[in-house]
Design a protein around this motif. Structure first.
Motif, PDB file in Angstrom:
ATOM      1  N   LYS A 206       0.853  -1.193   0.000  1.00 10.96           N
ATOM      2  CA  LYS A 206       0.000   0.000   0.000  1.00 10.96           C
ATOM      3  C   LYS A 206       0.884   1.237   0.000  1.00 10.96           C
ATOM      4  O   LYS A 206       0.949   1.984   0.959  1.00 10.96           O
ATOM      5  CB  LYS A 206      -0.918  -0.011   1.213  1.00 10.96           C
ATOM      6  CG  LYS A 206      -1.882  -1.168   1.212  1.00 10.96           C
ATOM      7  CD  LYS A 206      -2.650  -1.188   2.498  1.00 10.96           C
ATOM      8  CE  LYS A 206      -3.555  -2.399   2.550  1.00 10.96           C
ATOM      9  NZ  LYS A 206      -4.168  -2.511   3.867  1.00 10.96           N
ATOM     10  N   PHE A 207       1.558   1.392  -1.120  1.00  8.97           N
ATOM     11  CA  PHE A 207       2.580   2.408  -1.210  1.00  8.97           C
ATOM     12  C   PHE A 207       2.338   3.212  -2.479  1.00  8.97           C
ATOM     13  O   PHE A 207       2.232   2.660  -3.563  1.00  8.97           O
ATOM     14  CB  PHE A 207       3.947   1.705  -1.238  1.00  8.97           C
ATOM     15  CG  PHE A 207       5.063   2.538  -1.763  1.00  8.97           C
ATOM     16  CD1 PHE A 207       5.272   3.815  -1.251  1.00  8.97           C
ATOM     17  CD2 PHE A 207       5.906   2.066  -2.745  1.00  8.97           C
ATOM     18  CE1 PHE A 207       6.304   4.595  -1.738  1.00  8.97           C
ATOM     19  CE2 PHE A 207       6.937   2.834  -3.235  1.00  8.97           C
ATOM     20  CZ  PHE A 207       7.129   4.104  -2.730  1.00  8.97           C
ATOM     21  N   LEU A 208       2.219   4.526  -2.355  1.00 13.23           N
ATOM     22  CA  LEU A 208       1.970   5.354  -3.534  1.00 13.23           C
ATOM     23  C   LEU A 208       2.849   6.596  -3.517  1.00 13.23           C
ATOM     24  O   LEU A 208       3.288   7.051  -2.467  1.00 13.23           O
ATOM     25  CB  LEU A 208       0.504   5.813  -3.599  1.00 13.23           C
ATOM     26  CG  LEU A 208      -0.565   4.737  -3.727  1.00 13.23           C
ATOM     27  CD1 LEU A 208      -1.177   4.440  -2.374  1.00 13.23           C
ATOM     28  CD2 LEU A 208      -1.656   5.157  -4.698  1.00 13.23           C
ATOM     29  N   TYR A 209       3.104   7.122  -4.721  1.00 10.79           N
ATOM     30  CA  TYR A 209       3.676   8.458  -4.822  1.00 10.79           C
ATOM     31  C   TYR A 209       2.520   9.437  -4.829  1.00 10.79           C
ATOM     32  O   TYR A 209       1.525   9.209  -5.528  1.00 10.79           O
ATOM     33  CB  TYR A 209       4.484   8.612  -6.100  1.00 10.79           C
ATOM     34  CG  TYR A 209       5.712   7.730  -6.097  1.00 10.79           C
ATOM     35  CD1 TYR A 209       6.795   8.055  -5.285  1.00 10.79           C
ATOM     36  CD2 TYR A 209       5.780   6.585  -6.874  1.00 10.79           C
ATOM     37  CE1 TYR A 209       7.917   7.248  -5.248  1.00 10.79           C
ATOM     38  CE2 TYR A 209       6.891   5.771  -6.840  1.00 10.79           C
ATOM     39  CZ  TYR A 209       7.959   6.109  -6.030  1.00 10.79           C
ATOM     40  OH  TYR A 209       9.066   5.305  -5.988  1.00 10.79           O
ATOM     41  N   ALA A 210       2.648  10.530  -4.067  1.00  9.99           N
ATOM     42  CA  ALA A 210       1.496  11.418  -3.913  1.00  9.99           C
ATOM     43  C   ALA A 210       1.917  12.866  -4.079  1.00  9.99           C
ATOM     44  O   ALA A 210       2.996  13.270  -3.629  1.00  9.99           O
ATOM     45  CB  ALA A 210       0.873  11.216  -2.544  1.00  9.99           C
ATOM     46  N   SER A 211       1.035  13.621  -4.731  1.00 10.51           N
ATOM     47  CA  SER A 211       1.308  15.039  -4.934  1.00 10.51           C
ATOM     48  C   SER A 211       1.085  15.785  -3.619  1.00 10.51           C
ATOM     49  O   SER A 211       0.403  15.289  -2.725  1.00 10.51           O
ATOM     50  CB  SER A 211       0.413  15.581  -6.037  1.00 10.51           C
ATOM     51  OG  SER A 211      -0.929  15.472  -5.645  1.00 10.51           O
ATOM     52  N   LEU A 285      -9.094   3.972  -1.232  1.00 13.60           N
ATOM     53  CA  LEU A 285      -7.672   4.195  -1.464  1.00 13.60           C
ATOM     54  C   LEU A 285      -6.948   4.046  -0.135  1.00 13.60           C
ATOM     55  O   LEU A 285      -6.886   4.976   0.658  1.00 13.60           O
ATOM     56  CB  LEU A 285      -7.464   5.602  -2.035  1.00 13.60           C
ATOM     57  CG  LEU A 285      -6.059   5.918  -2.516  1.00 13.60           C
ATOM     58  CD1 LEU A 285      -5.711   5.060  -3.719  1.00 13.60           C
ATOM     59  CD2 LEU A 285      -5.917   7.379  -2.880  1.00 13.60           C
ATOM     60  N   LYS A 286      -6.426   2.838   0.094  1.00 14.01           N
ATOM     61  CA  LYS A 286      -5.786   2.588   1.377  1.00 14.01           C
ATOM     62  C   LYS A 286      -4.278   2.679   1.196  1.00 14.01           C
ATOM     63  O   LYS A 286      -3.717   2.010   0.351  1.00 14.01           O
ATOM     64  CB  LYS A 286      -6.172   1.194   1.882  1.00 14.01           C
ATOM     65  CG  LYS A 286      -7.669   1.026   2.081  1.00 14.01           C
ATOM     66  CD  LYS A 286      -7.996  -0.346   2.647  1.00 14.01           C
ATOM     67  CE  LYS A 286      -9.460  -0.482   2.982  1.00 14.01           C
ATOM     68  NZ  LYS A 286     -10.337  -0.537   1.794  1.00 14.01           N
ATOM     69  N   TYR A 287      -3.634   3.509   1.979  1.00 12.04           N
ATOM     70  CA  TYR A 287      -2.184   3.611   1.850  1.00 12.04           C
ATOM     71  C   TYR A 287      -1.514   3.602   3.217  1.00 12.04           C
ATOM     72  O   TYR A 287      -2.057   4.086   4.201  1.00 12.04           O
ATOM     73  CB  TYR A 287      -1.791   4.862   1.070  1.00 12.04           C
ATOM     74  CG  TYR A 287      -2.493   6.131   1.500  1.00 12.04           C
ATOM     75  CD1 TYR A 287      -2.030   6.874   2.579  1.00 12.04           C
ATOM     76  CD2 TYR A 287      -3.623   6.591   0.824  1.00 12.04           C
ATOM     77  CE1 TYR A 287      -2.676   8.039   2.972  1.00 12.04           C
ATOM     78  CE2 TYR A 287      -4.268   7.750   1.219  1.00 12.04           C
ATOM     79  CZ  TYR A 287      -3.789   8.462   2.305  1.00 12.04           C
ATOM     80  OH  TYR A 287      -4.427   9.606   2.699  1.00 12.04           O
ATOM     81  N   ASP A 288      -0.334   2.987   3.246  1.00 11.84           N
ATOM     82  CA  ASP A 288       0.495   2.977   4.452  1.00 11.84           C
ATOM     83  C   ASP A 288       1.655   3.935   4.302  1.00 11.84           C
ATOM     84  O   ASP A 288       2.154   4.477   5.270  1.00 11.84           O
ATOM     85  CB  ASP A 288       1.088   1.575   4.685  1.00 11.84           C
ATOM     86  CG  ASP A 288       0.049   0.599   5.161  1.00 11.84           C
ATOM     87  OD1 ASP A 288      -0.919   1.053   5.784  1.00 11.84           O
ATOM     88  OD2 ASP A 288       0.209  -0.605   4.893  1.00 11.84           O
ATOM     89  N   ILE A 363     -17.312   5.421  -5.711  1.00 15.98           N
ATOM     90  CA  ILE A 363     -16.287   4.531  -6.269  1.00 15.98           C
ATOM     91  C   ILE A 363     -16.389   3.139  -5.658  1.00 15.98           C
ATOM     92  O   ILE A 363     -16.375   2.136  -6.358  1.00 15.98           O
ATOM     93  CB  ILE A 363     -14.881   5.130  -6.049  1.00 15.98           C
ATOM     94  CG1 ILE A 363     -14.701   6.334  -6.966  1.00 15.98           C
ATOM     95  CG2 ILE A 363     -13.806   4.078  -6.333  1.00 15.98           C
ATOM     96  CD1 ILE A 363     -13.394   7.050  -6.808  1.00 15.98           C
ATOM     97  N   HIS A 364     -16.564   3.091  -4.352  1.00 19.84           N
ATOM     98  CA  HIS A 364     -16.611   1.769  -3.704  1.00 19.84           C
ATOM     99  C   HIS A 364     -17.784   0.935  -4.222  1.00 19.84           C
ATOM    100  O   HIS A 364     -17.726  -0.278  -4.247  1.00 19.84           O
ATOM    101  CB  HIS A 364     -16.705   1.925  -2.200  1.00 19.84           C
ATOM    102  CG  HIS A 364     -16.889   0.609  -1.499  1.00 19.84           C
ATOM    103  ND1 HIS A 364     -15.919  -0.350  -1.490  1.00 19.84           N
ATOM    104  CD2 HIS A 364     -17.940   0.079  -0.839  1.00 19.84           C
ATOM    105  CE1 HIS A 364     -16.356  -1.405  -0.837  1.00 19.84           C
ATOM    106  NE2 HIS A 364     -17.587  -1.180  -0.432  1.00 19.84           N
TER     107      HIS A 364
END
Lengths: 901, 109
Positions: A206-211, A285-288, A363-364
């Motif tokens: 759960k890893f993203l690049y984010a603005s 959108l789940k992120y760690d 969305i869900h």
């Protein structure tokens, strides 16, 4: 805490309760005190806490003294005496007919409990993203692509500049953020190298690049750092509280350094600039871990274009926030112009883009695009379950009405005497309504007990995380209050009217009979109950048939006994070393006795294929390409996945040319490439335009369902490319633990820098059906519940009918009737009702299930036999229920039954 | 003696009202009691105790002024009655009596 524009207000429900229950005399000051405390608490503890305290205090204020003053105050001592008399009579009536009381109260309680649980499920499912401030004005911009007029894909991702461009071009768009779902595309290992002990290495999904605006736009709650600026600088990393705990224990994470390494050879040292509270479960959108998008701009020449300014690669989930009240259709209509302006070459490439604004809150429910961050749910199960919930409660109410009216004979004498003694009709109505309030109250209390007991299993069945506490769901309490009030009044009203209408003379003379309208109504209600039961049985069976169909359907794969290992995140930079590792790792394990076959692979069933090939036959016109799933794999891929070759041959080391020129295609690709039969395409040339490759088709594989059977099997092309190794697949033939141990041992030798990680292919694949499985279990459990409640009612009703006919039975038996004929006489009426109920239910449920099945590309049929089965089941259950009572009365000694008056 | 008995919490609330003179109402009493007993107390407990004490005749009350933070609702200001003062004194002297009767060596334990 600032007040913003709107002053925070205490919970409306609590206020309403207070107004209802609190003595007028004290209302003003108590409400004033509460409000003052609320204002203080908002300042000190925040709005949510303040609201909870307010609510709790109101509930705690229901102390006896307030209620006592309200209902039983000295002014109306007359009323008070009457109420205590009503209460006494109610309790006596309940205790006198324990079986009826039990059926009534437990039926209602089970019904209410079921409805509450379903409601909790439904409200959890609809609570997605609601914690995000302003989520109702947020949209995801999706991208639909057509090539040569043909649909290619509809992706959740979009081009990097879309969000910013929209904010610049359209005044109604006020904010944007975009994220690149790195964890889903690459293997990432993040290491805390300066750890006092061993370096701590963790793999992250759960890893993203984010603005930069992501954290504030998604209302992330910061534990450390500032949401507004944490993602501003390159090489900034923001992690969740639990991730921080894994790396740093109880130390502050701020200012620590974490090294990111992935299988694209990125190797960057990042600074922790923030820690956010773990996200709730109800977000798509789940992120760690988030890393600032600035980090990737400097990675290579052209990275800035690729990741920030270019309209070339669609890699970013793009979210925009619009001004409240914006006309979304009008905004959407402006998007084609924006696309044309920024991508003028589209028409020349025979391509067309359509962008859609997806409401964040939806969305869900209904987004099933390519590249989704997680598998989303769907709206239909929610609708179905809501309907079931309503039916369950209504069936329970119907029981109450049925039993109460049919038992009216019992109470007729009481009514007669009360009337003779001067009771007015209104008083009698009040009395019976009061009874219904007491019964409903008991049922509500029991229902809460049932809910509490059923919770653990409910969490398992529904898949709702148990961190979502059901008791904190305010609307649930509101619903409970509503069910209680509505139930007390509506289900109590009809019996109250009927009972209070009796004429004293006839009831006291004993000449009283049930009215024909009452009988008719009762029959109608019984029909309704059985129609519902029959419909639910058909529904349950059809849903489970479809599930079985999907799970046992021939996917074109064999997923059993297969272990999957993702490729190493930290790999050697030298290609030669990498390839050697790849070979060694597989070669060593190929020799293992427990492992039947090994292959590297560019895909894994159950996960969307990332690469699309633009394919045409060599003799088709250039540019007239067909989009196909492009899959790279090793010689062993087809065998390891258990796919079937229907024409030609598999890749083989015996043909050295395979390595450079051979491809396989799937059956559905054949007609697209202009050939009628799979055999015809063998040894023909095809061009994969976007890969710049010309190849020879050496074989055709059977179509396979790469993804859930909700979607159609896609045409695909297989390229022989042993280095295209995102996954290692191991088909086990023997002991799985031994094979696993061997794989891990070899992994730690070859890829020692990487943590070991694996999954089983069948589990992974079936995970796609999670929401269907949940739906199935919920549907079956609650259908059974509905049927059970219906039977409870029938049990009471049949017992009562039998009792009423005691004398008739006695006479018949004296005249020589057999037990069977009496049984037949007693059940005849119900059998007719059940038949009518089934006939009514069939077409309705047929259409409902047909609609549900339409949602699956591969679906089973609705069995006609199922309808017969439902009829038989309802009939059997009903007769069983009835027989218990009727046989008892039929076997009675006629002397006793004739003497009973 | 039912009705004149003063429970522990009642006594604390009664004392607090006496201490607050003309300022004692739901919130101020709650804050003082919380401050002095170091406990968290639900407002409803304070309300029920105040009303009970009034019913028993230890307290009297009148409606006070309305403020904005209360949404324009008036306060009920409580003050202690002579009877209340008497009961407090009695309670105190009862305790003192017993205190004085405790042998000194017990207190030195």
């Amino acid at each position: 805490m600032s007040y913003k524009n709107n002053v925070p207000s205490p919970p409306r429900l609590a206020l309403w309760l207070l107004h209802i229950f609190c003595t007028k005399h004290w209302l003003e000051e108590i409400e004033g005190d509460l409000e003052e405390e609320f204002a203080l608490n908002v300042e000190e503890k925040g709005l949510n806490k303040a609201r909870t305290i307010y609510f709790w205090t109101v509930l705690r204020s229901f102390r006896v003294y307030i209620l006592k003053e309200k209902f039983l105050s000295g002014q109306h001592s007359n009323k008070r005496i009457m109420f205590s008399n009503y209460l006494k009579i109610t309790l006596r009536a309940l205790l006198k007919n324990r079986v009826y009381s039990f059926i009534n109260i437990s039926g209602l309680a089970i019904g209410i409990a079921g409805a509450l649980l379903i409601f909790h499920y439904v409200s959890f499912e609809s609570s997605y993203e609601k914690f995000i401030e302003g989520s109702e004005d947020m949209y995801r911009v999706s991208l639909e692509l057509y090539g040569n007029g043909e649909f290619v894909y509809h992706s959740a991702e979009n081009y990097p500049p879309v969000g910013e461009t929209m904010v610049n071009d359209f005044p109604e768009v006020i904010e944007w953020a975009h994220l690149y779902n790195m964890g889903a595309k690459n293997n990432v290992v993040i290491t805390y190298e300066e750890s006092p002990g061993e370096p701590i290495k963790l793999k992250h999904k759960k890893f993203l690049y984010a603005s930069p605006s992501t954290l504030s736009m998604f209302s992330a709650q910061m534990v450390e750092g500032d949401a507004a600026t944490a993602l501003d600088e390159p090489y900034s990393i923001v992690i969740s509280e639990s991730t921080a705990k894994k790396y740093f224990g109880d130390e502050s994470a701020l200012g620590k350094r974490l090294r990111l390494r992935d299988d694209d050879f990125n190797n960057e040292n990042c600074l922790v600039t923030g820690v956010f509270k773990d996200l709730p479960a109800n977000t798509h959108l789940k992120y760690d871990v988030l890393i600032s998008t600035g980090t990737i701009y400097g990675r290579w020449d052209g990275a800035l274009t690729r990741y920030k300014t270019g309209w070339v690669r669609k890699d970013f989930y793009t979210y925009v926030k619009v001004r409240p009240g914006t006309d979304i259709k009008a905004l959407e209509a402006k998007l084609p112009e924006m696309i044309d302006r920024n991508m003028p070459d589209l028409a020349d490439q025979n391509a067309r883009h359509v962008m859609h604004l997806q409401p964040l809150n939806r969305i869900h429910f209904d987004s099933h695009l390519s590249d989704e961050a997680e598998l989303n749910g769907s709206a239909e199960p929610i609708t179905f379950l809501s309907i079931i919930a309503i039916f369950i409660v209504v069936i329970a109410w119907v029981n109450y009405v049925n039993l109460a009216t049919s038992r009216s004979l019992d109470r007729a004498r009481e009514v007669g005497i009360r009337k003779v003694l001067g009771s007015l009709r209104a008083q009698l109505i009040r009395q019976f309504l009061f009874e219904s309030v007491v019964i409903n109250l008991l049922a509500v209390v029991l229902a809460l007990g049932i809910v509490a007991l059923a919770l653990p299993s409910f969490y398992v069945i529904s898949g709702i995380p148990d961190s979502v506490v059901i008791w904190q769901n305010q609307s649930l309490w509101l619903l409970l209050a509503g069910v209680f009030l509505f139930g007390s009044i509506v289900s109590g009203f009809y019996p109250a009217m009927v009972l209070s209408s009796f004429k004293p003379v006839s009831t006291l003379k004993g000449k009283f009979r049930n009215s024909s309208t009452g009988v008719l109504l009762r029959k109608g209600l019984v029909i309704f109950q059985f129609a519902t039961s029959a419909a639910l049985i058909v529904g349950t069976l059809t849903v489970s048939k479809q599930m079985k169909y999907m799970q046992s359907a021939d996917l074109g794969f064999d997923l059993e006994q297969t272990i999957v290992v993702e490729r190493a995140a930290i790999a050697d930079t030298s290609r030669a070393v990498r390839n050697r590792n790849l070979e060694t790792f597989q070669e060593q394990l190929r020799a293992n006795a427990n492992i039947k076959s090994v292959s590297s692979s560019g895909m894994v069933p159950g996960k969307k294929i990332r690469f699309k090939g633009a394919v045409r036959a060599y003799n088709q016109q250039a540019g007239q390409v067909h989009p196909m799933d492009a899959v790279g794999g090793d010689y062993g891929l087809i065998e390891t996945l258990g796919m079937e070759i229907i024409a030609g041959r598999n890749f083989s080391r015996d043909f050295p040319n395979d390595r450079d020129t051979a491809v396989l295609v799937s059956r559905s690709s054949v007609p697209l490439l202009g050939y009628d039969n799979p055999e015809d395409i063998i040894n023909q040339a095809v061009v994969v335009e976007n890969f710049g490759a010309t190849a020879i088709v050496i074989g055709v594989v059977e179509d396979y369902n790469h993804e859930s059977l909700r979607v159609k099997a896609a045409p695909s092309i297989f390229l022989l490319d042993p280095q295209w190794a995102e996954y290692f697949l191991f088909r086990v033939d023997g002991s799985i633990p031994d094979a696993l141990a061997a794989i891990e041992r070899q992994w730690n030798i070859t890829y020692s820098a990487n943590p070991f990680d694996f999954f089983f292919l069948d589990e992974f694949f079936n995970n796609q059906y999670k929401s269907e499985q949940q739906f199935q279990s919920m549907f079956s459990v609650f259908s059974v519940l509905a049927i059970l409640i219906g039977c409870l009612g029938l049990f009471g009703l049949s017992a009562f009918t039998a009792m009423q006919k005691t004398k008739e039975i006695g006479v018949r038996k004296v005249l020589g009737a057999s037990v069977q004929s009496v049984f037949y006489m007693l059940s005849k009426e119900f059998i007719v009702l059940i038949l009518i109920a089934n006939v009514i239910a069939w077409p309705i449920i047929y259409f409902a299930m047909d609609k549900w099945l339409q949602g699956f590309e591969y679906r089973t049929t609705i069995d006609i036999a199922v309808f017969g089965l439902a009829l038989l089941a309802v009939l059997a259950v009903a007769l069983l229920t009835i027989s218990f009572q009727t046989i008892k009365s039929a076997r009675l000694n006629p002397v006793d039954s004739l003497r009973y008056e | 003696m039912k009705g004149t008995y003063l429970g522990e919490f009642e006594e604390v609330v009664l004392l607090t009202v006496a201490m607050l003179e003309d300022e004692g109402y739901g919130i101020s009493v709650k804050q003082q009691v919380e401050l002095r007993t170091k406990r968290t107390i639900n407002l409803s407990a304070i309300h029920s105790t105040l009303y009970r004490l009034e019913k028993k005749g230890f307290l009297n009350s009148r409606l006070g002024e309305a403020t904005k933070v209360r949404g324009g609702k008036r306060k009920r200001i409580f003050y202690i009655t002579p009877y209340g003062v008497k009961s407090l004194k009695e309670a105190k002297s009862l305790r003192e009596d017993i205190w004085n009767s405790i042998p000194t060596y017990v207190l030195q334990k």
